[in-house]
Design a protein around this motif. Sequence first.
Motif, PDB file in Angstrom:
ATOM      1  N   THR A 149     -10.465  -9.170   8.121  1.00  0.00           N
ATOM      2  CA  THR A 149      -9.964  -9.643   6.398  1.00  0.00           C
ATOM      3  C   THR A 149     -10.281  -8.725   5.439  1.00  0.00           C
ATOM      4  O   THR A 149      -9.767  -8.538   4.089  1.00  0.00           O
ATOM      5  CB  THR A 149     -10.889 -11.138   6.399  1.00  0.00           C
ATOM      6  N   LEU A 150     -11.503  -7.843   6.101  1.00  0.00           N
ATOM      7  CA  LEU A 150     -12.101  -6.832   5.052  1.00  0.00           C
ATOM      8  C   LEU A 150     -10.592  -5.703   4.931  1.00  0.00           C
ATOM      9  O   LEU A 150     -10.016  -5.318   3.676  1.00  0.00           O
ATOM     10  CB  LEU A 150     -13.490  -6.191   6.047  1.00  0.00           C
ATOM     11  N   ILE A 151     -10.176  -5.242   6.189  1.00  0.00           N
ATOM     12  CA  ILE A 151      -8.318  -4.487   6.023  1.00  0.00           C
ATOM     13  C   ILE A 151      -8.212  -5.377   4.833  1.00  0.00           C
ATOM     14  O   ILE A 151      -6.951  -4.554   4.200  1.00  0.00           O
ATOM     15  CB  ILE A 151      -7.780  -3.790   6.848  1.00  0.00           C
ATOM     16  N   ALA A 152      -7.248  -6.076   5.322  1.00  0.00           N
ATOM     17  CA  ALA A 152      -6.368  -7.512   4.837  1.00  0.00           C
ATOM     18  C   ALA A 152      -7.169  -7.536   3.079  1.00  0.00           C
ATOM     19  O   ALA A 152      -5.895  -6.604   2.463  1.00  0.00           O
ATOM     20  CB  ALA A 152      -6.281  -8.361   4.949  1.00  0.00           C
ATOM     21  N   GLY A 153      -7.964  -7.368   2.534  1.00  0.00           N
ATOM     22  CA  GLY A 153      -8.669  -7.661   1.852  1.00  0.00           C
ATOM     23  C   GLY A 153      -8.813  -6.465   0.212  1.00  0.00           C
ATOM     24  O   GLY A 153      -8.053  -6.179   0.003  1.00  0.00           O
ATOM     25  N   ALA A 154      -9.215  -4.943   1.520  1.00  0.00           N
ATOM     26  CA  ALA A 154      -8.887  -4.361   0.587  1.00  0.00           C
ATOM     27  C   ALA A 154      -7.604  -3.494   0.192  1.00  0.00           C
ATOM     28  O   ALA A 154      -7.453  -3.005  -0.728  1.00  0.00           O
ATOM     29  CB  ALA A 154      -9.240  -1.857   2.072  1.00  0.00           C
ATOM     30  N   TYR A 155      -6.324  -3.538   1.611  1.00  0.00           N
ATOM     31  CA  TYR A 155      -4.828  -3.175   1.071  1.00  0.00           C
ATOM     32  C   TYR A 155      -4.623  -4.352   0.153  1.00  0.00           C
ATOM     33  O   TYR A 155      -4.192  -4.133  -0.848  1.00  0.00           O
ATOM     34  CB  TYR A 155      -4.004  -3.964   2.431  1.00  0.00           C
ATOM     35  N   HIS A 156      -4.844  -5.475  -0.179  1.00  0.00           N
ATOM     36  CA  HIS A 156      -3.819  -6.599  -1.170  1.00  0.00           C
ATOM     37  C   HIS A 156      -5.008  -5.857  -2.757  1.00  0.00           C
ATOM     38  O   HIS A 156      -3.980  -6.444  -3.672  1.00  0.00           O
ATOM     39  CB  HIS A 156      -4.501  -8.296  -1.195  1.00  0.00           C
ATOM     40  N   ALA A 157      -6.201  -5.638  -2.498  1.00  0.00           N
ATOM     41  CA  ALA A 157      -6.699  -5.260  -4.242  1.00  0.00           C
ATOM     42  C   ALA A 157      -6.811  -4.048  -4.316  1.00  0.00           C
ATOM     43  O   ALA A 157      -5.955  -3.112  -5.517  1.00  0.00           O
ATOM     44  CB  ALA A 157      -8.452  -5.178  -4.107  1.00  0.00           C
ATOM     45  N   SER A 158      -5.711  -2.839  -3.129  1.00  0.00           N
ATOM     46  CA  SER A 158      -4.810  -2.004  -3.868  1.00  0.00           C
ATOM     47  C   SER A 158      -3.362  -2.084  -4.178  1.00  0.00           C
ATOM     48  O   SER A 158      -3.283  -1.355  -5.284  1.00  0.00           O
ATOM     49  CB  SER A 158      -4.982  -0.469  -2.366  1.00  0.00           C
ATOM     50  N   VAL A 159      -2.965  -3.292  -4.130  1.00  0.00           N
ATOM     51  CA  VAL A 159      -1.819  -3.697  -4.207  1.00  0.00           C
ATOM     52  C   VAL A 159      -1.777  -4.189  -5.876  1.00  0.00           C
ATOM     53  O   VAL A 159      -0.820  -5.282  -6.085  1.00  0.00           O
ATOM     54  CB  VAL A 159      -1.284  -3.913  -3.587  1.00  0.00           C
ATOM     55  N   ARG A 160      -2.872  -4.378  -6.356  1.00  0.00           N
ATOM     56  CA  ARG A 160      -2.955  -5.243  -7.135  1.00  0.00           C
ATOM     57  C   ARG A 160      -2.826  -7.456  -7.146  1.00  0.00           C
ATOM     58  O   ARG A 160      -2.602  -7.843  -8.143  1.00  0.00           O
ATOM     59  CB  ARG A 160      -2.662  -5.346  -8.287  1.00  0.00           C
ATOM     60  N   ASN A 161      -3.158  -7.798  -6.039  1.00  0.00           N
ATOM     61  CA  ASN A 161      -2.777  -8.621  -5.624  1.00  0.00           C
ATOM     62  C   ASN A 161      -3.781  -9.484  -5.494  1.00  0.00           C
ATOM     63  O   ASN A 161      -4.570 -10.334  -4.289  1.00  0.00           O
ATOM     64  CB  ASN A 161      -2.070  -8.893  -3.841  1.00  0.00           C
ATOM     65  N   TYR A 162      -4.913  -9.871  -6.853  1.00  0.00           N
ATOM     66  CA  TYR A 162      -6.493 -10.512  -6.905  1.00  0.00           C
ATOM     67  C   TYR A 162      -6.261 -11.405  -6.729  1.00  0.00           C
ATOM     68  O   TYR A 162      -7.874 -11.897  -5.754  1.00  0.00           O
ATOM     69  CB  TYR A 162      -6.996  -9.846  -7.833  1.00  0.00           C
ATOM     70  N   ALA A 163      -5.281 -12.746  -6.200  1.00  0.00           N
ATOM     71  CA  ALA A 163      -6.338 -13.768  -5.926  1.00  0.00           C
ATOM     72  C   ALA A 163      -6.368 -13.731  -4.218  1.00  0.00           C
ATOM     73  O   ALA A 163      -6.956 -14.792  -4.030  1.00  0.00           O
ATOM     74  CB  ALA A 163      -4.561 -14.770  -6.356  1.00  0.00           C
ATOM     75  N   LEU A 164      -5.036 -13.350  -3.213  1.00  0.00           N
ATOM     76  CA  LEU A 164      -4.867 -13.293  -2.142  1.00  0.00           C
ATOM     77  C   LEU A 164      -5.944 -12.692  -1.901  1.00  0.00           C
ATOM     78  O   LEU A 164      -7.363 -12.774  -1.023  1.00  0.00           O
ATOM     79  CB  LEU A 164      -3.963 -12.508  -1.652  1.00  0.00           C
ATOM     80  N   THR A 165      -6.454 -11.520  -2.500  1.00  0.00           N
ATOM     81  CA  THR A 165      -7.932 -10.642  -2.371  1.00  0.00           C
ATOM     82  C   THR A 165      -9.045 -11.497  -2.189  1.00  0.00           C
ATOM     83  O   THR A 165     -10.245 -11.723  -1.336  1.00  0.00           O
ATOM     84  CB  THR A 165      -8.551  -9.517  -3.092  1.00  0.00           C
ATOM     85  N   PHE A 166      -9.298 -12.434  -3.522  1.00  0.00           N
ATOM     86  CA  PHE A 166     -10.605 -13.864  -3.833  1.00  0.00           C
ATOM     87  C   PHE A 166     -10.554 -14.365  -3.040  1.00  0.00           C
ATOM     88  O   PHE A 166     -11.551 -14.802  -1.770  1.00  0.00           O
ATOM     89  CB  PHE A 166     -10.030 -13.955  -4.939  1.00  0.00           C
ATOM     90  N   LEU A 167      -9.069 -14.821  -2.143  1.00  0.00           N
ATOM     91  CA  LEU A 167      -9.385 -16.365  -1.056  1.00  0.00           C
ATOM     92  C   LEU A 167      -9.640 -15.380   0.839  1.00  0.00           C
ATOM     93  O   LEU A 167     -10.934 -15.574   1.120  1.00  0.00           O
ATOM     94  CB  LEU A 167      -7.971 -16.352  -0.754  1.00  0.00           C
ATOM     95  N   ILE A 168      -9.210 -14.174   0.455  1.00  0.00           N
ATOM     96  CA  ILE A 168      -9.825 -13.402   1.901  1.00  0.00           C
ATOM     97  C   ILE A 168     -11.722 -13.150   1.706  1.00  0.00           C
ATOM     98  O   ILE A 168     -12.158 -13.530   2.843  1.00  0.00           O
ATOM     99  CB  ILE A 168      -9.192 -11.452   2.027  1.00  0.00           C
TER     100      ILE A 168
END
Length: 382
Positions: free
Chosen positions: A44-63
């Motif tokens: 989840t930490l790796i996935a959260g960092a990745y989606h934050a980098s592509v500016r998918n903040y909603a998914l990053t928040f859920l993760i």
Amino acid sequence: MLTLAKKMQHLVDLIVVKSPVSDKEERVRLNHYVWVTFMMLPITLIAGAYHASVRNYALTFLIVLFSAYLVTTLFLIAKTRKTYLLYFVSNVIFTVLMIYLLYHADFDASMILWLFTYPLGTIFLFGNRIGFMWSCVLLAIVMVFFIWVPHVDHAYDLAFKIRFCFSYLAIAFITSWIEYYRHRYQHESEANREALLAEQSLLKEEIHRRTLLEEELHYLAQTDMLTKLYNRRHFLNCAHKEFIRAKRYGYDLAFALLDVDHFKHINDSLGHPVGDVVLQTLGEYCVSQVRDTDIVGRLGGEELAFLLLHVNEEKAKEKMEHLRIALSRLRITYAQGIEPLNITASIGVASITSEVQSFEDLYLRADKKLYEAKSAGRNCVR
């Protein structure tokens, strides 16, 4: 990897052991939950960092929310007995996360592949029945999205949808089957372990019982039941061994025979029960008057024998004289309201000399001295 797994299991055990839950099955589930948490955190930490980098903040928040909840539950384990609530809340968050990934398939169509992890996690955590049910619920939601959500419907062709559903079901069935047999094997192992422990307990009881029985048989084999002294066979065995040891190492050894005077008259006039009382009292008293290292036995009838270790003949006669005087003063009560009985004894004493070559010689000398004491008028030591 094996060393890392052992260290991880040690850490998991440290967390689980703090839980107030005592049920074995629930502790197993708790163990699974902690393992799932540790495996999900880096993902989840790796996935959260990745989606934050592509500016998918909603998914990053859920993760991030999911990761924070997992970490928080590790501290709540030691404080709650209702651990199943932790599992269901985490599963609800995980389900929402999977639905979000599916809903945004038009953003990245490959994100649907994360749904294959769902049956693995839920069945491993909840067991084959509840876990499979949750997996079917998510599959039903996926099928609804495939049919009634236009942008998800257009993101995948029909062939992919069919392959996905069958692959998902295959993973769910296989995982459920494996978990079923794991659970069954665990229960059988636990049942076998409990049966083995019960059998071991029964075996220990049986060993203890047999040990006590052997000790009792050993005691009966060497004890005269009336006087509680050594019986003839055991006394003579001990006497033979001590005689050989005394001859080998050159230390003094004395042997004495004691015969109750006119014992037949006691049996004939007062009865054999009174004679038994006399012998019982005599046995107890004689044991109390000699050293712990001396050996006392009943050879038969009213005849007792004494083996006095490291004692010469003169000292042995002195000891036996004290015993004779004490016995002559002993008053034996055998019935209420009847005058206590007084007894006397004749004693013959012999010791090891250069002429004595065997214990039989020593026995014959003591027996001869006993007859001399009787011929001298009884109640004396010779």
